[in-house]
Design a protein around this motif. Structure first.
Motif, PDB file in Angstrom:
ATOM      1  N   ALA A 212      -1.435   6.444 -10.524  1.00 23.66           N
ATOM      2  CA  ALA A 212      -2.475   6.315  -9.489  1.00 23.66           C
ATOM      3  C   ALA A 212      -3.317   5.063  -9.729  1.00 23.66           C
ATOM      4  O   ALA A 212      -3.644   4.332  -8.790  1.00 23.66           O
ATOM      5  CB  ALA A 212      -3.355   7.566  -9.478  1.00 23.66           C
ATOM      6  N   CYS A 316      -5.795   5.585  -3.631  1.00 23.98           N
ATOM      7  CA  CYS A 316      -5.225   5.855  -4.965  1.00 23.98           C
ATOM      8  C   CYS A 316      -6.326   6.238  -5.946  1.00 23.98           C
ATOM      9  O   CYS A 316      -6.196   7.204  -6.713  1.00 23.98           O
ATOM     10  CB  CYS A 316      -4.476   4.621  -5.482  1.00 23.98           C
ATOM     11  N   ASP A 318      -9.318   7.413  -5.268  1.00 19.89           N
ATOM     12  CA  ASP A 318      -9.977   8.658  -4.870  1.00 19.89           C
ATOM     13  C   ASP A 318      -9.132   9.886  -5.186  1.00 19.89           C
ATOM     14  O   ASP A 318      -9.638  11.018  -5.103  1.00 19.89           O
ATOM     15  CB  ASP A 318     -10.311   8.612  -3.377  1.00 19.89           C
ATOM     16  N   SER A 319      -7.856   9.676  -5.520  1.00 24.30           N
ATOM     17  CA  SER A 319      -7.006  10.818  -5.885  1.00 24.30           C
ATOM     18  C   SER A 319      -7.282  11.287  -7.320  1.00 24.30           C
ATOM     19  O   SER A 319      -6.734  12.304  -7.752  1.00 24.30           O
ATOM     20  CB  SER A 319      -5.523  10.443  -5.737  1.00 24.30           C
TER      21      SER A 319
END
Length: 342
Positions: A212, A316, A318-319
């Motif tokens: 990520a 990405c 924020d994941s």
């Protein structure tokens, strides 16, 4: 998507320089003296005679991302230092070689390394920095140094692929925007992706987290390159350190130029005629080419792509469940790299 204020970024970069610069200088001093002198000049630490200079050298964006990626997974900043040094060494290897291949005579408002020391020493200094980068990771105390080294090796291979693609575009007028974005993803995105993930890899983070962060850096890198392409045409010399309309002067196939050439507009066709003219180009001709790129939609297309890639980068990030302070620092760098002044 919540971007922090870009005005925070200079302090984040200063902190990265302070944390990584001592180890970077120790690593560079391992080169043979003639090559260490070239590297110190290129980094901005010394003049051509080897005398120490004040100042901070480059922006330290990649070291900052590497250190923050360690912090993003809860590790101490120091865990990311070998990664920060390694990505900065690879970045400077690529800059020294790029300046020579592109024939650029100025960087950071002074002559490039190859102009001062000659092509031979410049090539060898770049090679030396590349080897040092791998040595720094192999010497790292962290158990995941090999994992970080694999990330760096893959990124370097893609960076070289990207440079090769960029050179191959010089002889073509039929380059597509997609090809150009793929090249940017390799030439610029790969190392920013590595920088954004290497600290987490050194800290032993799980693969989903590393990937990520890698995705964050990859998309940020393409956005960075898109903005760099805009600066290559419309950037002010006092800001970029390069001559006005530099990319047009070199007939570079950057994203705005390629988008304009592919636009099937009157302005795009006129631009293609200018790009196939092998004669010298004066300032009036360069101004005309810049206007045609804009009229053909190349500038707007590039700005849209930069914004789209920034959104993907933030998705990405924020994941992940990144500590708030580190999140703010990472997003301030994202804002900083995509809002640079033209």
């Amino acid at each position: 998507m919540t971007l922090a204020d870009a005005s925070i970024a200079p302090a984040v970069l200063d902190r990265a320089r302070e944390a990584s610069r001592p180890a970077l200088r120790v690593a560079t001093a391992r080169l043979e003296p003639p090559l260490a002198r070239v590297a110190a000049y290129h980094m901005g630490w010394a003049d051509e005679a080897g005398r120490e200079l004040p100042g901070n050298g480059g922006k330290a964006l990649r070291p900052a991302l590497a250190l923050l990626s360690a912090e993003a997974v809860g590790a101490p900043t120091a865990v990311g230092v070998p990664g920060a040094v390694a990505v900065e060494l690879v970045h400077n290897f690529s800059l020294i070689h790029d300046d020579l291949m592109d024939g650029d005579e100025e960087r950071r408002h002074r002559p490039t390394a190859w102009k001062v020391f000659g092509p031979g020493l410049a090539v060898l200094a770049g090679d030396g920095l590349l080897v040092l980068a791998e040595q720094v990771l192999m010497d790292a105390d962290e158990a995941d140094g090999d994992r970080a080294a694999r990330l760096l090796t893959e990124a370097t291979a893609r960076l070289i692929d990207g440079q090769s693609q960029d050179l191959s575009f010089e002889a073509r007028l039929d380059v597509t925007v997609e090809e150009c974005l793929t090249m940017a993803g390799n030439k610029t995105g790969a190392l920013l992706a590595c920088a954004s993930a290497i600290g987490a890899a050194l800290a032993g983070a799980d693969e989903r987290t590393v990937q990520a962060l890698y995705g964050f850096g990859h998309h940020l890198g393409v956005a960075f390159q898109a903005v760099d392409d805009l600066l290559g045409i419309w950037g002010r010399p006092e800001v970029t350190g390069k001559p006005a309309w530099n990319d047009l002067r070199r007939r570079k196939k950057s994203v705005p130029v390629v988008a304009a050439l592919a636009s099937d507009t009157t302005a795009g066709r006129e631009l293609a005629r200018i790009y196939t003219d092998e004669g010298p180009r004066n300032e009036e001709g360069l101004a005309l080419a810049a206007r045609l790129v804009e009229e053909a939609g190349g500038r707007a297309r590039t700005e849209t792509e930069a914004a789209r890639r920034l959104e993907q980068a933030m998705a990405c990030l924020d994941s992940l469940d990144v500590p708030q302070g580190t999140y703010t620092d990472l997003t301030s760098l994202a804002a900083f790299t995509t809002t640079r002044e033209l």
